[in-house]
Design an enzyme around this catalytic site. Structure first.
Site, PDB file in Angstrom:
ATOM      1  N   HIS A  17       0.842  -1.202   0.000  1.00 16.91           N
ATOM      2  CA  HIS A  17       0.000   0.000   0.000  1.00 16.91           C
ATOM      3  C   HIS A  17       0.882   1.258   0.000  1.00 16.91           C
ATOM      4  O   HIS A  17       0.638   2.204  -0.752  1.00 16.91           O
ATOM      5  CB  HIS A  17      -0.890   0.047   1.249  1.00 16.91           C
ATOM      6  CG  HIS A  17      -1.938  -1.028   1.337  1.00 16.91           C
ATOM      7  ND1 HIS A  17      -2.065  -1.865   2.415  1.00 16.91           N
ATOM      8  CD2 HIS A  17      -2.932  -1.387   0.498  1.00 16.91           C
ATOM      9  CE1 HIS A  17      -3.080  -2.690   2.225  1.00 16.91           C
ATOM     10  NE2 HIS A  17      -3.622  -2.429   1.071  1.00 16.91           N
ATOM     11  N   LYS A  40     -16.060  -6.844   6.506  1.00 15.85           N
ATOM     12  CA  LYS A  40     -14.808  -7.610   6.543  1.00 15.85           C
ATOM     13  C   LYS A  40     -14.406  -7.963   7.973  1.00 15.85           C
ATOM     14  O   LYS A  40     -13.381  -8.603   8.170  1.00 15.85           O
ATOM     15  CB  LYS A  40     -13.675  -6.803   5.893  1.00 15.85           C
ATOM     16  CG  LYS A  40     -13.661  -6.855   4.374  1.00 15.85           C
ATOM     17  CD  LYS A  40     -12.399  -6.205   3.808  1.00 15.85           C
ATOM     18  CE  LYS A  40     -11.670  -7.129   2.861  1.00 15.85           C
ATOM     19  NZ  LYS A  40     -10.457  -6.491   2.281  1.00 15.85           N
ATOM     20  N   ARG A  53      -2.182  -5.912  -8.464  1.00 12.79           N
ATOM     21  CA  ARG A  53      -0.985  -6.683  -8.147  1.00 12.79           C
ATOM     22  C   ARG A  53      -0.786  -7.834  -9.130  1.00 12.79           C
ATOM     23  O   ARG A  53       0.312  -8.181  -9.495  1.00 12.79           O
ATOM     24  CB  ARG A  53      -1.067  -7.239  -6.723  1.00 12.79           C
ATOM     25  CG  ARG A  53      -0.984  -6.171  -5.663  1.00 12.79           C
ATOM     26  CD  ARG A  53      -1.502  -6.677  -4.348  1.00 12.79           C
ATOM     27  NE  ARG A  53      -2.910  -7.021  -4.474  1.00 12.79           N
ATOM     28  CZ  ARG A  53      -3.612  -7.641  -3.551  1.00 12.79           C
ATOM     29  NH1 ARG A  53      -3.035  -8.016  -2.444  1.00 12.79           N
ATOM     30  NH2 ARG A  53      -4.887  -7.889  -3.746  1.00 12.79           N
ATOM     31  N   SER A  94      -3.101  -7.763   3.081  1.00 13.38           N
ATOM     32  CA  SER A  94      -3.283  -7.588   4.525  1.00 13.38           C
ATOM     33  C   SER A  94      -3.665  -8.920   5.179  1.00 13.38           C
ATOM     34  O   SER A  94      -3.205  -9.243   6.262  1.00 13.38           O
ATOM     35  CB  SER A  94      -4.373  -6.552   4.797  1.00 13.38           C
ATOM     36  OG  SER A  94      -3.993  -5.324   4.241  1.00 13.38           O
TER      37      SER A  94
END
Ligand code: COA
Length: 158
Positions: A17, A41, A90, A128
């Site tokens: 990030h 989440k 990514r 993450s």
């Protein structure tokens, strides 16, 4: 003056990030890092702690602002008079989800453009979720996160 919003849950912020924000800060007059509440989440870290860590990790970059939000992303973008949503790509596996997100956001706000940036190759496999999992099982995450994030994960017994 072009303002871009870089949204995410940042649970926690990773070096991937940060790499993206550093690149964006060179391209835009101002970058607003939008930390989403993302209750769906069930984040490990509270929204306050996620915001604090993002601020600490990105403290050296001048033209950024870190704000929380719990609204529609496009409303947050308009509230800050931004015109660009930034997302990182990514790998090809990110594409389908990002394509949907960008499509929906365009439908909701045709005047806001989504732009994608590539983080550096060495961060292309970090997420993450993986950082939380590796830290939770006693692995070393120092290569993937800022020391402040590493300390926070340790404090939480991760
Ligand atoms: N480096 C490392 N990891 C990265 C990364 C990068 N450059 N870019 C993304 N990731 C990872 C994240 O860590 C995260 O990993 P995880 O799922 O294992 O935790 C994953 O990729 C994607 O998550 P993130 O970037 O945090 O975004 P998100 O998918 O949680 O959040 C929002 C997406 C917040 C932008 C979206 O939910 C949103 O807009 N919410 C607001 C409500 C709304 O408007 N909804 C309608 C949207 S059309």
């Amino acid at each position: 003056m072009t303002t871009a919003v870089y949204p995410g849950t940042f649970d926690p912020i990773t070096n991937g990030h940060s790499d993206l924000v550093s690149r964006a800060a060179l391209l835009f007059d101002k970058v607003i890092v939008g930390v989403a509440a993302s209750p769906g989440k069930a984040p490990l870290l509270s929204i306050d702690r996620r915001v604090e860590l993002v601020r600490e990790v990105l403290a050296d970059i001048d033209n950024i602002e870190v704000c929380r939000f719990d609204t529609l992303l496009v409303d947050f973008v308009r509230q800050h008079e931004a015109t660009v949503i930034l997302r990182g790509l990514r790998a090809v596996s990110d594409f389908e989800y990002e394509f949907q997100l960008a499509g929906m956001n365009r439908r909701l706000a045709p005047d806001v453009e989504t732009l994608f940036l590539r983080p550096a190759e060495q961060y292309s496999y970090i997420s993450s979720g993986l950082v939380r999992e590796v830290a939770g099982l006693g692995g070393d995450v120092s290569e993937f996160v800022h020391p402040a994030v590493q300390a926070e994960l340790k404090r939480r017994g991760c």
